[in-house]
Design an enzyme around this catalytic site. Sequence first.
Site, PDB file in Angstrom:
ATOM      1  N   LYS A  77      51.337  23.317 -20.613  1.00 10.94           N
ATOM      2  CA  LYS A  77      51.509  22.885 -19.082  1.00 10.94           C
ATOM      3  C   LYS A  77      51.022  24.020 -18.098  1.00 10.94           C
ATOM      4  CE  LYS A  77      54.589  20.480 -15.916  1.00 10.94           C
ATOM      5  NZ  LYS A  77      55.977  19.798 -15.673  1.00 10.94           N
ATOM      6  N   SER A 152      56.165  15.348 -14.352  1.00 12.89           N
ATOM      7  CA  SER A 152      54.971  15.983 -13.769  1.00 12.89           C
ATOM      8  C   SER A 152      54.271  16.474 -15.113  1.00 12.89           C
ATOM      9  CB  SER A 152      55.551  17.145 -12.867  1.00 12.89           C
ATOM     10  OG  SER A 152      56.359  18.031 -13.766  1.00 12.89           O
ATOM     11  N   SER A 176      60.674  15.332 -16.172  1.00 16.00           N
ATOM     12  CA  SER A 176      59.181  15.516 -16.572  1.00 16.00           C
ATOM     13  C   SER A 176      58.728  15.873 -17.857  1.00 16.00           C
ATOM     14  CB  SER A 176      58.819  16.696 -15.307  1.00 16.00           C
ATOM     15  OG  SER A 176      58.989  16.276 -14.112  1.00 16.00           O
TER      16      SER A 176
END
Length: 484
Positions: A77, A152, A176
């Site tokens: 990420k 996210s 997330s």
Amino acid sequence: MLHQLTLAEIARALADKQFSAEELTRTLLGRIRQLDPQLNSFISITDDLAIAQAKAADERRANGENGALLGAPIAHKDLFCTQGVRTSCGSKMLDNFVSPYDATVVEKLTAAGAVTLGKLNMDEFAMGSSNQSSHYGAVKNPWSLDRVPGGSSGGSAAAVAARLLPAATGTDTGGSIRQPAALTNLTGIKPTYGRVSRWGMIAYASSLDQGGPLARTAEDCALMLGVMAGFDPKDSTSVEQPVDDYLAALQKPLSGLRIGLPREYFGAGLDSRIADAVLAVVEELKTLGATVKDISLPNMQHAIPAYYVIAPAEASSNLSRFDGVRYGYRCDAPQNLEDLYKRSRAEGFGSEVKNRIMVGTYALSAGYYDAYYLQAQKIRRLIKNDFVSAFAEVDVILGPTTPNPAWKIGEKNDDPVSQYLEDIYTITANLAGLPGLSMPAGFVDGLPVGVQLLAPYFQEGRLLNVAHQYQQVSDWHTRTPAGF
């Protein structure tokens, strides 16, 4: 087909010399170049780095090393700092920021021999539940390209679900990791707060953020978490607690396991078809020896308002460092220092980030601190106390991960509160600091749904155990989206 292999299968195949890490890496890089334009899951693809790391892994294996992640392809990420590689946090503010160091999570995985294929798209500064707030554009759900993958960590989820790579890192501040895992048919675990180092992980809300893996199976999550977890003296929130043998924990039978079903999880707002899928999982776990008990988490109803005071308050403090002076976006031709600050932040941050900074600054301002921030922290303590009481009676708490399946891109943009409500079941684990896991539990209209498991502090092994045992008697996690 190499792209269909799980992390565990890759480890066994590499050990048996069925193919090399370099061959696997080149295959997946080709697949990413071919298919990711449909998904937009990557912000950066690190071809040269990946091939160099794969060659090094093959050399280490030739010299007798045989680690489970040696030569395993993953991606991070894009809020984990990666030395020499852009770390954008999904924002224009950091579009040109190249980190001078590796985050501890990246360092540990690289040392274990994992191969970094790239950096993954995400909601800007991890603020969002749909991966629509990214400066680099929305990520699409491989199960239905007109729908969101969750957020996210939406890029991480979409890439793994589309079989572009077997596993990825994510972070979880209010759901997330777990929410995108549920919406894309993956297994994802948010560890206990302090279990995984936050050093080098760009902060959104420092008392809530926690890194963890997304993969297709509980076994793969166990492989990743076993490397990611552990005390880090560079992180003041890291906890000195021995790391369990998560792989060994997978094999424990479920006989005698006490599962709690919170009545608050099955009320208004939950899609009845998701409720049916969750209860079907419960019935399967009962056949494996578990017992079930109804419980109550009475303060859950206050979780979203409390979270949307605490998280923005912490974000307004954390994001004050992005001012156009030392690094990140800087406006053109500022008139003076105040103009530099104002315009750099106004132009560098997207609308969702600016909204949350304003809410957080308001909640912390004189005259409102007691009414909002202090009250939210009191609610946080009550939520934690609810869990302490519940875990005196049960070993694991089970419920839906999300109230609805994936929604269409743009569908909730005019109603942010309805989007915030998609995290209603996940936020409490962050407020209390508990470990939580989402695993595949079926489909509604062809869209994946997930079941969430919560456990007491540092009981990640128990969550992985329950998920693994369920995955031995179900095949939801093996389903692949059409076209991928």
